[in-house]
Structures are given as C-alpha cells and as structure tokens.
Enzyme design. Structure first.
Site, PDB file in Angstrom:
ATOM      1  N   HIS A 132      39.101   3.529 -19.543  1.00  0.00           N
ATOM      2  CA  HIS A 132      38.364   2.604 -18.667  1.00  0.00           C
ATOM      3  C   HIS A 132      39.204   2.440 -17.399  1.00  0.00           C
ATOM      4  O   HIS A 132      40.443   2.420 -17.478  1.00  0.00           O
ATOM      5  CB  HIS A 132      38.240   1.198 -19.259  1.00  0.00           C
ATOM      6  CG  HIS A 132      37.500   1.085 -20.545  1.00  0.00           C
ATOM      7  ND1 HIS A 132      38.091   1.230 -21.760  1.00  0.00           N
ATOM      8  CD2 HIS A 132      36.211   0.782 -20.797  1.00  0.00           C
ATOM      9  CE1 HIS A 132      37.204   1.039 -22.722  1.00  0.00           C
ATOM     10  NE2 HIS A 132      36.048   0.766 -22.171  1.00  0.00           N
ATOM     11  N   ASP A 135      41.987   0.006 -17.793  1.00  0.00           N
ATOM     12  CA  ASP A 135      43.090   0.359 -18.710  1.00  0.00           C
ATOM     13  C   ASP A 135      44.251   0.951 -17.935  1.00  0.00           C
ATOM     14  O   ASP A 135      45.417   0.701 -18.251  1.00  0.00           O
ATOM     15  CB  ASP A 135      42.698   1.472 -19.702  1.00  0.00           C
ATOM     16  CG  ASP A 135      41.486   1.173 -20.535  1.00  0.00           C
ATOM     17  OD1 ASP A 135      41.177  -0.013 -20.719  1.00  0.00           O
ATOM     18  OD2 ASP A 135      40.852   2.146 -21.008  1.00  0.00           O
ATOM     19  N   GLU A 263      26.464   4.695 -24.673  1.00  0.00           N
ATOM     20  CA  GLU A 263      27.027   4.540 -26.024  1.00  0.00           C
ATOM     21  C   GLU A 263      26.315   3.379 -26.722  1.00  0.00           C
ATOM     22  O   GLU A 263      26.633   2.216 -26.468  1.00  0.00           O
ATOM     23  CB  GLU A 263      28.536   4.264 -25.908  1.00  0.00           C
ATOM     24  CG  GLU A 263      29.231   4.199 -27.248  1.00  0.00           C
ATOM     25  CD  GLU A 263      30.738   3.960 -27.089  1.00  0.00           C
ATOM     26  OE1 GLU A 263      31.371   4.578 -26.207  1.00  0.00           O
ATOM     27  OE2 GLU A 263      31.274   3.142 -27.851  1.00  0.00           O
ATOM     28  N   GLU A 299      28.901   6.452 -31.522  1.00  0.00           N
ATOM     29  CA  GLU A 299      30.105   5.952 -32.192  1.00  0.00           C
ATOM     30  C   GLU A 299      29.798   5.631 -33.651  1.00  0.00           C
ATOM     31  O   GLU A 299      28.838   4.923 -33.970  1.00  0.00           O
ATOM     32  CB  GLU A 299      30.646   4.706 -31.482  1.00  0.00           C
ATOM     33  CG  GLU A 299      31.849   4.116 -32.212  1.00  0.00           C
ATOM     34  CD  GLU A 299      32.653   3.126 -31.384  1.00  0.00           C
ATOM     35  OE1 GLU A 299      32.862   3.386 -30.190  1.00  0.00           O
ATOM     36  OE2 GLU A 299      33.061   2.100 -31.954  1.00  0.00           O
ATOM     37  N   ASP A 327      32.285   9.001 -30.409  1.00  0.00           N
ATOM     38  CA  ASP A 327      33.456   8.151 -30.627  1.00  0.00           C
ATOM     39  C   ASP A 327      33.712   8.143 -32.126  1.00  0.00           C
ATOM     40  O   ASP A 327      32.944   7.576 -32.910  1.00  0.00           O
ATOM     41  CB  ASP A 327      33.224   6.729 -30.095  1.00  0.00           C
ATOM     42  CG  ASP A 327      33.620   6.611 -28.622  1.00  0.00           C
ATOM     43  OD1 ASP A 327      33.959   7.647 -28.011  1.00  0.00           O
ATOM     44  OD2 ASP A 327      33.602   5.485 -28.096  1.00  0.00           O
ATOM     45  N   ASP A 338      33.061  -4.414 -35.741  1.00  0.00           N
ATOM     46  CA  ASP A 338      33.516  -3.177 -35.105  1.00  0.00           C
ATOM     47  C   ASP A 338      35.035  -3.100 -35.238  1.00  0.00           C
ATOM     48  O   ASP A 338      35.763  -3.378 -34.288  1.00  0.00           O
ATOM     49  CB  ASP A 338      33.078  -3.210 -33.628  1.00  0.00           C
ATOM     50  CG  ASP A 338      33.129  -1.840 -32.959  1.00  0.00           C
ATOM     51  OD1 ASP A 338      33.246  -0.838 -33.676  1.00  0.00           O
ATOM     52  OD2 ASP A 338      33.046  -1.790 -31.720  1.00  0.00           O
ATOM     53  N   ASP A 340      36.866  -0.533 -35.632  1.00  0.00           N
ATOM     54  CA  ASP A 340      37.445   0.635 -34.944  1.00  0.00           C
ATOM     55  C   ASP A 340      38.652   1.197 -35.689  1.00  0.00           C
ATOM     56  O   ASP A 340      39.734   1.362 -35.108  1.00  0.00           O
ATOM     57  CB  ASP A 340      37.867   0.259 -33.508  1.00  0.00           C
ATOM     58  CG  ASP A 340      36.675   0.095 -32.576  1.00  0.00           C
ATOM     59  OD1 ASP A 340      35.584   0.573 -32.911  1.00  0.00           O
ATOM     60  OD2 ASP A 340      36.850  -0.518 -31.503  1.00  0.00           O
ATOM     61  N   ASP A 370      38.078   6.478 -30.737  1.00  0.00           N
ATOM     62  CA  ASP A 370      37.965   5.090 -30.264  1.00  0.00           C
ATOM     63  C   ASP A 370      38.372   4.218 -31.450  1.00  0.00           C
ATOM     64  O   ASP A 370      37.534   3.618 -32.125  1.00  0.00           O
ATOM     65  CB  ASP A 370      36.530   4.821 -29.809  1.00  0.00           C
ATOM     66  CG  ASP A 370      36.400   3.459 -29.151  1.00  0.00           C
ATOM     67  OD1 ASP A 370      37.396   2.704 -29.137  1.00  0.00           O
ATOM     68  OD2 ASP A 370      35.302   3.142 -28.653  1.00  0.00           O
TER      69      ASP A 370
HETATM   70  C1  XLS Z   1      33.239  -0.868 -27.854  1.00  0.00           C
HETATM   71  C2  XLS Z   1      33.072   0.494 -27.349  1.00  0.00           C
HETATM   72  C3  XLS Z   1      33.938   0.856 -26.162  1.00  0.00           C
HETATM   73  C4  XLS Z   1      33.425   2.101 -25.496  1.00  0.00           C
HETATM   74  C5  XLS Z   1      33.945   2.340 -24.129  1.00  0.00           C
HETATM   75  O1  XLS Z   1      32.794  -1.223 -28.915  1.00  0.00           O
HETATM   76  O2  XLS Z   1      33.240   1.365 -28.411  1.00  0.00           O
HETATM   77  O3  XLS Z   1      35.270   0.991 -26.543  1.00  0.00           O
HETATM   78  O4  XLS Z   1      33.674   3.231 -26.254  1.00  0.00           O
HETATM   79  O5  XLS Z   1      33.653   1.295 -23.274  1.00  0.00           O
HETATM   80 NI    NI Z   2      33.356   3.460 -28.284  1.00  0.00          NI
HETATM   81 NI    NI Z   3      33.109   0.418 -30.475  1.00  0.00          NI
END
Ligand code: XLS
Ligand code: NI
Ligand code: NI
Length: 467
Positions: A132, A135, A263, A299, A327, A338, A340, A370
């Site tokens: 991003h 970031d 996404e 994702e 992702d 989420d 991740d 991600d």
């Molecule tokens: C959040 C998203 C984010 C995107 C990019 O849940 O996964 O990280 O991949 O903005």
């Molecule tokens: Ni993502």
């Molecule tokens: Ni996410």
C-alpha cells in the site's frame, strides 16, 4: 538520507536460484548491514531435510506441466503485514520490535525497512512483492508532502528492484486507516473525501506504473456501511461505480498496462461491504459496464468470511474470466474473522491450485501472502518459517493438482455425469432448440428419468489418494 551507492547485479533472473545468490551479494557489500544476519538464502533441500530454514517441496526450477514451480506460483510477500505489522490487536500493544523500524526520522525508518524487505524477498526467494502507498512511506501533513516522500522511497524501491530482480506484483492505496476515511473513501458521504481518495489512488497508480507493477488492487476497506439508518445505499453504489470509471480512465491516460483487480470481502471493518464476494462484485461490474476493465484478487480468508470455500470463489471467478490474482492466506474457523494466517492446509492448496492450473495459470497475477505471523511469533526467524511453510504448502498443492489434472480422474467423472447433455436431446436444449411444450412431450413419452449416484465419497477418497 542514507545514500549508499547502488550495486549493479547485471541480468538477475529470479526464476533461477543461482541468481538469487548473485542478488544476495548486494546485501553483503561492506557498506550494507544485514537485517537478517541469522538467516542465509533459503534453499530447496527435499522432503527428507530437517533444516527448518529450507524448502522441502518448493523447488523453484523444477518443471511441472511445462512451467517451473516459480512460474506457476508467482509468490509475493506483502509489505503491510510482514514489515509493518507489529503484533498489536484490539486488546494489546505491539509485541514485535524490529531494529529497521526504530529510526527517529520517519523517512530514514522507511528507507531501512525497504532495504530490510528486499533482503527478505531475496533470502526467501520470492519474485514479487505488494504494497500500500502508506506502508512504504508514512503520511505527512499535506498530500503534496506525502507524495514527495513517496517519490523518494519509490526511487529507492526501483533501485532495489533492479538490483535484486524482485518485481512488483501489485500496488494499492490505503484509503481506510486515516480518520478522514472513517465513513469510507469512494462511498463517503462527503465529495471532498471522495476527491482525497481519488488523489491517493491516482498517485498510487502512477508509482505502481513507475515500478513496473503487474497489477493494481482495490480493496474496499470501508466501502460499505455500519448501519443503514445513516446510509443512502443506492447513492453510495453509484459513487463507487463512478470512482472505478475514473480509475479506469486514469489508467488509460497513463498508458498503464497492468491489470486492475477488486478484492472482494463481505465485512470487517464495516458491517457490510459492497464488494461482498465474487458473484456480488461480478453483478456490480456488469451493472456498470466495468466487467471488461476489472478482474478479481481473490483472498482465501475473505472467501470463508463470506461463507464460501476458497476454491468456490476461484471457480466462480474463473467461470466468468475474472480471476486476476490471489491473496493466499487462511482464517481460523473457530475465531471467524480475518485472521490472515499463513496457509498450511494441503487439502485447500491442492483444490485452489487445481482450479488455477486447470484455468491456464496466472498471467499478471500470483500468490500474495496477505498473512501475518501470530502476536507471539516475535523473532525474525518466525517471518521466515511462516513464508517457507506457506510456499511449501502451495508447492505441494501444485504437485497434487498437476497429478490430478494429468490423470484426469475428476474430469472423467464429471464428463460421465453430464454425458446426457452431449447426446442429441441434451444438445438441443443447450442450443435453445427446445420449448416447455417439447420437453413435456418428451417426458410424457419417456416417463421417469434414470438417476445416477453423485459418488461424492468415492471422489473424496480419490482426492485423498493424491494428497
Ligand atoms: C484486508 C485486505 C487488504 C488488501 C489490500 O482484509 O486483505 O490487506 O489485500 O488492501
Ligand atoms: Ni488481501
Ligand atoms: Ni484480508
């Protein structure tokens, strides 16, 4: 600013492991400090290796169905979790301390973090990264100053990309963290916030192009609502479509040739997000004439949040020629948000790679991790273990999928199951040559149709033989 002279590593091709060593020499220059001195280049050592800092399955140069594993999988490391994530959660402070983020001067910290990131990409052996805008360079007091910071950092990123051969899979903008975006970006009730978001996306697209990015992602973090009591849904959806049309126009005016991806995600942080899942987003794109301009970044954890399997979302996107990138992560079904986490489930990576490879594989997209290490995983080695495990999990998924595809076991069963549609009667329905009257006449003449077993358990057993 630190101004170390760039070191040229001519002709680095990261599909080739020998060249990773060459690229690594860049970080060994006397003026360069190593950020991860305890970890050497991660190499493939085969399934019997007991080295925790080696691949057991991911062998980048190994050819499978005509492409190397590196070409199939196109792994990317994400910047936000891996280099900016510090383990904070809504109940606790950051737990993870990295020396490259500790410089007082924010630009110096940004530069050191970027150098650390490229050392990491090179050591773990990925060909791509994703970021991003916010970031890589921290936001300043005005948009102009923020953009000037970005330009500085992007210049260094371009040098590091050249020096290492690591490329940009996609760039994106963070239009959800700053308080101005608390009510959304393109769906904000204020046109001034809409304009701010547009300015940010404009710049993020330009730097993505400058870094030769293969794609650009839109994740609608707060493009949704918390309550309908204060929301004009119809108007917000129109604004979102207008925003995407303007983004497409800007992409064309730049001559940016990368792909645009949305996404999908159903919720979190909003109670309801408009690009909820692949099918909902597909309908939105069609409604607004955007289906030829924008594909999807699917994702895994968002799929499960939407109540779908990861491979369902992939299959839906593929069925409509909308799969762009992935992702690659997973949620914790017991927690249900989420989380991740890094992908480790071979069953899931097999089913995902089965869809992706059967569809012809990635072109501009890839598998972006991600994902973030858990709050207690505070050592730099943990970052390596996480990526090694995830890359091995997808390498195994790829190998399993390739065998399933070349043996054609599932295809054969599916072909048999639908065989009725290949005879004259089924084909006539498919081409539109039948009516309800004709179908009724057929049924009256032929009586009760024959039924067949779906063989689900047998197919699950067969699948397990491949895993
Ligand atoms: C959040 C998203 C984010 C995107 C990019 O849940 O996964 O990280 O991949 O903005
Ligand atoms: Ni993502
Ligand atoms: Ni996410």
């Amino acid at each position: 600013m630190h101004t170390a002279a760039p070191v040229d590593v001519p002709g680095v091709d990261c599909y080739n492991t020998r060249n990773w060593f060459q690229a690594l020499s860049f970080f060994r220059e006397p003026h360069m400090k190593q950020f991860f001195p305890t970890v050497k280049q991660i190499r493939y050592e085969g399934p019997e290796s007991d080295n925790p800092l080696a691949f057991r399955h991911y062998n980048p140069d190994q050819t499978i169905m005509g492409k190397t594993m590196a070409e199939h999988l196109r792994f990317a490391v994400c910047y936000w979790h891996t280099f900016k994530g510090a383990g904070a959660d809504m109940f606790g402070a950051p737990t993870i301390v990295r020396d490259y983020t500790s410089a007082k001067n924010p630009l110096r910290a940004a530069e050191l973090t970027l150098r650390a990131a490229f050392e990491f990409f090179t050591k773990v052996g990925v060909k791509f990264w994703c970021f991003h805008d916010r970031d890589i360079a921290p936001e300043a007091a005005t948009l102009a100053e923020t953009n000037a910071r970005l330009d500085k950092i992007v210049e260094l990123a371009g040098k590091l990309q050249n020096d290492t051969g690591v490329g940009l899979l996609w760039g994106t903008t963070n239009a959800f963290s700053h308080p101005r975006f608390m009510a959304g970006a393109a769906t904000n009730p204020s046109p001034a916030v809409f304009a701010y978001a547009a300015s940010q996306v404009k710049k993020a697209m330009e730097i993505t192009q400058r870094l030769n990015g293969q794609g650009y992602v839109f994740w609608g973090g707060r493009e949704g609502y918390d309550t309908l009591l204060n929301t004009d849904m119809q108007r917000e959806l129109q604004h979102l479509a207008r925003f995407f049309h303007m983004a497409v126009a800007h992409k064309k005016s730049l001559g940016f040739t990368g792909a645009l991806y949305i996404e999908p995600k159903p919720k979190e942080p909003t109670a309801h997000q408009y690009d909820c899942d692949a099918a909902t987003t597909h309908a939105f794109l069609q409604q607004h004439g955007l289906q030829k301009e924008i594909k999807f970044n699917i994702e895994a954890n968002h799929a499960t949040l939407a109540g779908h399997a990861f491979h369902h979302e992939l299959a839906y996107a593929i069925a409509h020629d909308l799969l762009g990138s992935v992702d690659a992560n997973r949620g914790d079904l017991l927690l249900g948000w989420d989380t991740d986490q890094f992908p480790t489930n071979i069953y899931e990576t097999t089913l995902a790679m089965y869809q992706i490879v059967k569809a012809g594989g990635f072109t501009t997209g890839g598998l972006n991790f991600d994902a973030h290490v858990r709050r207690q995983s505070i050592d730099v080695e943990d970052l390596f273990y996480a990526h090694i495990g995830a890359m091995d999990a997808f390498a195994r998924g790829l190998k399993n999928a390739a065998r399933l595809i070349s043996d054609g076991v599932l295809d054969k069963c599916i072909a048999r199951r639908y065989a009725g549609w290949d005879n004259e009667f089924g084909a006539a329905i498919e081409r539109g040559a039948m009516s309800f009257d004709k179908l009724e006449a057929f049924t009256l003449e032929h009586g009760e149709p024959a039924v067949q077993s779906g063989r689900q358990e047998l197919l699950e057993n067969i699948l397990n033989q491949y895993i």
